[in-house]
Each structure stands twice: as structure tokens, then as C-alpha cells.
Motif scaffolding. Sequence first.
Motif, PDB file in Angstrom:
ATOM      1  N   CYS A   1      -2.109  -2.357  -4.044  1.00  0.00           N
ATOM      2  CA  CYS A   1      -1.250  -1.195  -3.767  1.00  0.00           C
ATOM      3  C   CYS A   1      -0.650  -0.759  -5.097  1.00  0.00           C
ATOM      4  O   CYS A   1       0.339  -1.342  -5.562  1.00  0.00           O
ATOM      5  CB  CYS A   1      -0.160  -1.570  -2.769  1.00  0.00           C
ATOM      6  SG  CYS A   1       0.990  -0.239  -2.390  1.00  0.00           S
TER       7      CYS A   1
ATOM      8  N   ALA B   1       1.132   1.687  -6.213  1.00  0.00           N
ATOM      9  CA  ALA B   1       2.531   2.139  -6.294  1.00  0.00           C
ATOM     10  C   ALA B   1       3.477   0.945  -6.390  1.00  0.00           C
ATOM     11  O   ALA B   1       4.447   0.965  -7.163  1.00  0.00           O
ATOM     12  CB  ALA B   1       2.876   2.989  -5.073  1.00  0.00           C
ATOM     13  N   VAL B   2       3.189  -0.107  -5.624  1.00  0.00           N
ATOM     14  CA  VAL B   2       4.054  -1.282  -5.628  1.00  0.00           C
ATOM     15  C   VAL B   2       3.759  -2.176  -6.826  1.00  0.00           C
ATOM     16  O   VAL B   2       4.682  -2.694  -7.470  1.00  0.00           O
ATOM     17  CB  VAL B   2       3.899  -2.072  -4.315  1.00  0.00           C
ATOM     18  CG1 VAL B   2       4.697  -3.374  -4.358  1.00  0.00           C
ATOM     19  CG2 VAL B   2       4.347  -1.222  -3.136  1.00  0.00           C
TER      20      VAL B   2
ATOM     21  N   LYS C   1       5.318  -0.745  -9.952  1.00  0.00           N
ATOM     22  CA  LYS C   1       6.771  -0.935  -9.920  1.00  0.00           C
ATOM     23  C   LYS C   1       7.132  -2.389 -10.200  1.00  0.00           C
ATOM     24  O   LYS C   1       8.119  -2.685 -10.892  1.00  0.00           O
ATOM     25  CB  LYS C   1       7.305  -0.500  -8.558  1.00  0.00           C
ATOM     26  CG  LYS C   1       8.812  -0.517  -8.430  1.00  0.00           C
ATOM     27  CD  LYS C   1       9.252   0.021  -7.065  1.00  0.00           C
ATOM     28  CE  LYS C   1      10.771  -0.029  -6.924  1.00  0.00           C
ATOM     29  NZ  LYS C   1      11.221   0.481  -5.607  1.00  0.00           N
TER      30      LYS C   1
ATOM     31  N   THR D   1       8.427  -5.340   2.028  1.00  0.00           N
ATOM     32  CA  THR D   1       8.842  -4.175   2.805  1.00  0.00           C
ATOM     33  C   THR D   1       8.339  -2.904   2.134  1.00  0.00           C
ATOM     34  O   THR D   1       7.844  -1.988   2.808  1.00  0.00           O
ATOM     35  CB  THR D   1      10.373  -4.131   2.955  1.00  0.00           C
ATOM     36  OG1 THR D   1      10.809  -5.278   3.702  1.00  0.00           O
ATOM     37  CG2 THR D   1      10.815  -2.874   3.693  1.00  0.00           C
ATOM     38  N   ALA D   2       8.452  -2.848   0.823  1.00  0.00           N
ATOM     39  CA  ALA D   2       7.950  -1.686   0.082  1.00  0.00           C
ATOM     40  C   ALA D   2       6.433  -1.572   0.231  1.00  0.00           C
ATOM     41  O   ALA D   2       5.898  -0.463   0.419  1.00  0.00           O
ATOM     42  CB  ALA D   2       8.325  -1.805  -1.397  1.00  0.00           C
ATOM     43  N   TYR D   3       5.742  -2.694   0.178  1.00  0.00           N
ATOM     44  CA  TYR D   3       4.279  -2.693   0.340  1.00  0.00           C
ATOM     45  C   TYR D   3       3.898  -2.196   1.722  1.00  0.00           C
ATOM     46  O   TYR D   3       3.042  -1.318   1.865  1.00  0.00           O
ATOM     47  CB  TYR D   3       3.751  -4.110   0.122  1.00  0.00           C
ATOM     48  CG  TYR D   3       2.250  -4.232   0.283  1.00  0.00           C
ATOM     49  CD1 TYR D   3       1.406  -4.204  -0.824  1.00  0.00           C
ATOM     50  CD2 TYR D   3       1.657  -4.393   1.541  1.00  0.00           C
ATOM     51  CE1 TYR D   3       0.034  -4.330  -0.694  1.00  0.00           C
ATOM     52  CE2 TYR D   3       0.291  -4.510   1.672  1.00  0.00           C
ATOM     53  CZ  TYR D   3      -0.523  -4.480   0.570  1.00  0.00           C
ATOM     54  OH  TYR D   3      -1.882  -4.581   0.717  1.00  0.00           O
ATOM     55  N   ASN D   4       4.525  -2.737   2.746  1.00  0.00           N
ATOM     56  CA  ASN D   4       4.172  -2.350   4.138  1.00  0.00           C
ATOM     57  C   ASN D   4       4.483  -0.894   4.424  1.00  0.00           C
ATOM     58  O   ASN D   4       3.789  -0.255   5.213  1.00  0.00           O
ATOM     59  CB  ASN D   4       4.922  -3.255   5.116  1.00  0.00           C
ATOM     60  CG  ASN D   4       4.430  -4.694   5.095  1.00  0.00           C
ATOM     61  OD1 ASN D   4       3.354  -4.982   4.584  1.00  0.00           O
ATOM     62  ND2 ASN D   4       5.208  -5.596   5.656  1.00  0.00           N
ATOM     63  N   THR D   5       5.520  -0.385   3.778  1.00  0.00           N
ATOM     64  CA  THR D   5       5.894   1.019   3.992  1.00  0.00           C
ATOM     65  C   THR D   5       4.994   1.967   3.194  1.00  0.00           C
ATOM     66  O   THR D   5       4.585   3.025   3.709  1.00  0.00           O
ATOM     67  CB  THR D   5       7.362   1.246   3.567  1.00  0.00           C
ATOM     68  OG1 THR D   5       8.208   0.378   4.317  1.00  0.00           O
ATOM     69  CG2 THR D   5       7.779   2.683   3.818  1.00  0.00           C
ATOM     70  N   THR D   6       4.673   1.583   1.973  1.00  0.00           N
ATOM     71  CA  THR D   6       3.931   2.462   1.066  1.00  0.00           C
ATOM     72  C   THR D   6       2.427   2.403   1.275  1.00  0.00           C
ATOM     73  O   THR D   6       1.743   3.405   1.190  1.00  0.00           O
ATOM     74  CB  THR D   6       4.242   2.094  -0.393  1.00  0.00           C
ATOM     75  OG1 THR D   6       5.657   2.091  -0.596  1.00  0.00           O
ATOM     76  CG2 THR D   6       3.605   3.078  -1.354  1.00  0.00           C
ATOM     77  N   CYS D   7       1.919   1.215   1.559  1.00  0.00           N
ATOM     78  CA  CYS D   7       0.474   1.011   1.610  1.00  0.00           C
ATOM     79  C   CYS D   7       0.066   0.439   2.968  1.00  0.00           C
ATOM     80  O   CYS D   7      -0.499  -0.646   3.053  1.00  0.00           O
ATOM     81  CB  CYS D   7       0.020   0.090   0.489  1.00  0.00           C
ATOM     82  SG  CYS D   7       0.394   0.717  -1.146  1.00  0.00           S
ATOM     83  N   LYS D   8       0.371   1.162   4.012  1.00  0.00           N
ATOM     84  CA  LYS D   8      -0.034   0.727   5.353  1.00  0.00           C
ATOM     85  C   LYS D   8      -1.540   0.674   5.448  1.00  0.00           C
ATOM     86  O   LYS D   8      -2.231   1.591   5.007  1.00  0.00           O
ATOM     87  CB  LYS D   8       0.528   1.689   6.414  1.00  0.00           C
ATOM     88  CG  LYS D   8       2.050   1.697   6.485  1.00  0.00           C
ATOM     89  CD  LYS D   8       2.532   2.673   7.539  1.00  0.00           C
ATOM     90  CE  LYS D   8       4.061   2.679   7.618  1.00  0.00           C
ATOM     91  NZ  LYS D   8       4.544   3.655   8.616  1.00  0.00           N
TER      92      LYS D   8
END
Length: 270
Positions: A211, A213-214, A217, A262-269
Motif C-alpha cells: 500500500c 500511501a501507507v 508515510k 487502521t490507516a492501511y485498512n482505510t486507505t487500501c481496502k
Amino acid sequence: MKTRILTAGLLILSFASFAQNQTADDDNIEYELKSNEKLGYIITKDDQKVEGVVKLAGSEKSPWDNQKKVRFLAKENIDPTAKRQHFKVLKVDDLKEYVAVENNAERRFRVIKFSNMRAAMSMGDGIGSTIKGIKNASSTTHMAEVIIDGPITMYRLYGYPTMVAVGNADVAQAEQDENNLRNNPDILVQKGDDRPRELRTGDIKKLVDDCSAVSTKLAAGEFHTYDPAKEEKKKTGFGKLIKGETERLGSKLEDMGVEIFTAYNTTCKQ
């Protein structure tokens, strides 16, 4: 009347918010929730959701008991006129997961397979510690509490204490072991259909590297719980062992997982 009921630790329970495809007359069942009872539901082995009342087996002092059984009263079996309700005891072989609602938040416990060898091998002297080791080595199916749910799922799993101690030294060791188990649960991670395993800080970068984006970051140090310069510094031998044991203490791993996964699950479902 309502104030007196709440002060007494009771709550008038209405299942209207849970019910679907039923008339309002059928949905509204008044039942007094006792202080140790929670609104909730179970997921059966054949993936059926059954709503009702959940009575947790464990407590803050014995959280491991929630991993082996739960008492459940199905909505359809509630008898508002009865002085006592018949709660059914469900164990790991009886369901896939159960949920209890506490303070408007769901506590979810899911059946997983995991061999807690860390708890099994952390034995002291005495009969109690030996029994504790055997108990944890042989216990491979648990209802672990879900901390984060999604493409990456994180669980909290407690080891099991001994119920036997002989002599003052053995009792003291058993109390020490129990406090350690209570205060330092294992944090497990599961990505997709992989099997749950212990989470280590060294795993986090790899778990999110698909992912961008994550992972970008993470590399930039933009997650306040994760310092890449510190966490990705290579250690070998004894230093690696010490780091692994130290990061289990406190909430470090859980805090990292909650923020990053949480960021991964939200951003890269997926």
C-alpha cells in the motif's frame, strides 16, 4: 422510574435497533439488563447471526476466560416474566465469533488457531509453572479479542495461568506469572487468509509495503507511534531477543498496530 433503574445498574433493553424485516410489535422486547450482561450477538458455525444478550465469562482479573467460553441468551428465548433466564454456555467449538456491546462500542471475539508457545515456555520452577506450560502448549483454539478488523486484523490474546500451586514459593511464582499474563497479552496479526501470528515491530513495514500511501508515510516517519530509524535498525542475536521481549511490555505494539493498520485498512481496502 428510569433513573432509579439505571442507578441500580439495570437497563430496559429494546431489540428494535437490532431487528430487521420484522414488525415493530415483534421487535420490542423489554428485558432488564443486569450489570454483567451486554447486548450483543453471536455468529454460528454456519454463519448465522443470532442476536441476544451476552454474559462475559472473564473480567479484568481473568480476561483469558473470555477466550474459552461465553454465556448467551438468544433474543427469541427471552422470557420477560421469568425470574431467571437460561443462558447457554458456548465454547470455541460452538461458534465463529461473538460480540458484546460495552459503552456503545463493540467488543468482538473471534475463534482463531494459534499455539502460544511464548506463554508455554516462560516457565519458572514448581508444579504450577509446569502445569501452566503444558496448558498453554496444548491450548490451540481461542476466541481472541479483535482490536483491528479488516484486510489486516489484529488480535489480543492472553496466556492461561495455572490453577495449581503447592507451597509458598510455588504460590508466589503462580501469582507473578498470572500478573504477567494479565498485563502483557500477546498481540497477533493476520493479513488476509494468512494464519494469525505474533506481531513484531520488524513485521510492520513488510505488512504494509503493498500500500504505497501507507508505506511512504511509514518511511517518512509520519506515524507518531513508529520511528523508522529506531524500529528498522537491524539487531542480531541477544539484542534481537531482548528487543522482542521488551516490545511486548506495555502498549507499544498495540498502539502501533491501531494507528498504522487502521490507516492501511482505510486507505487500501482489498
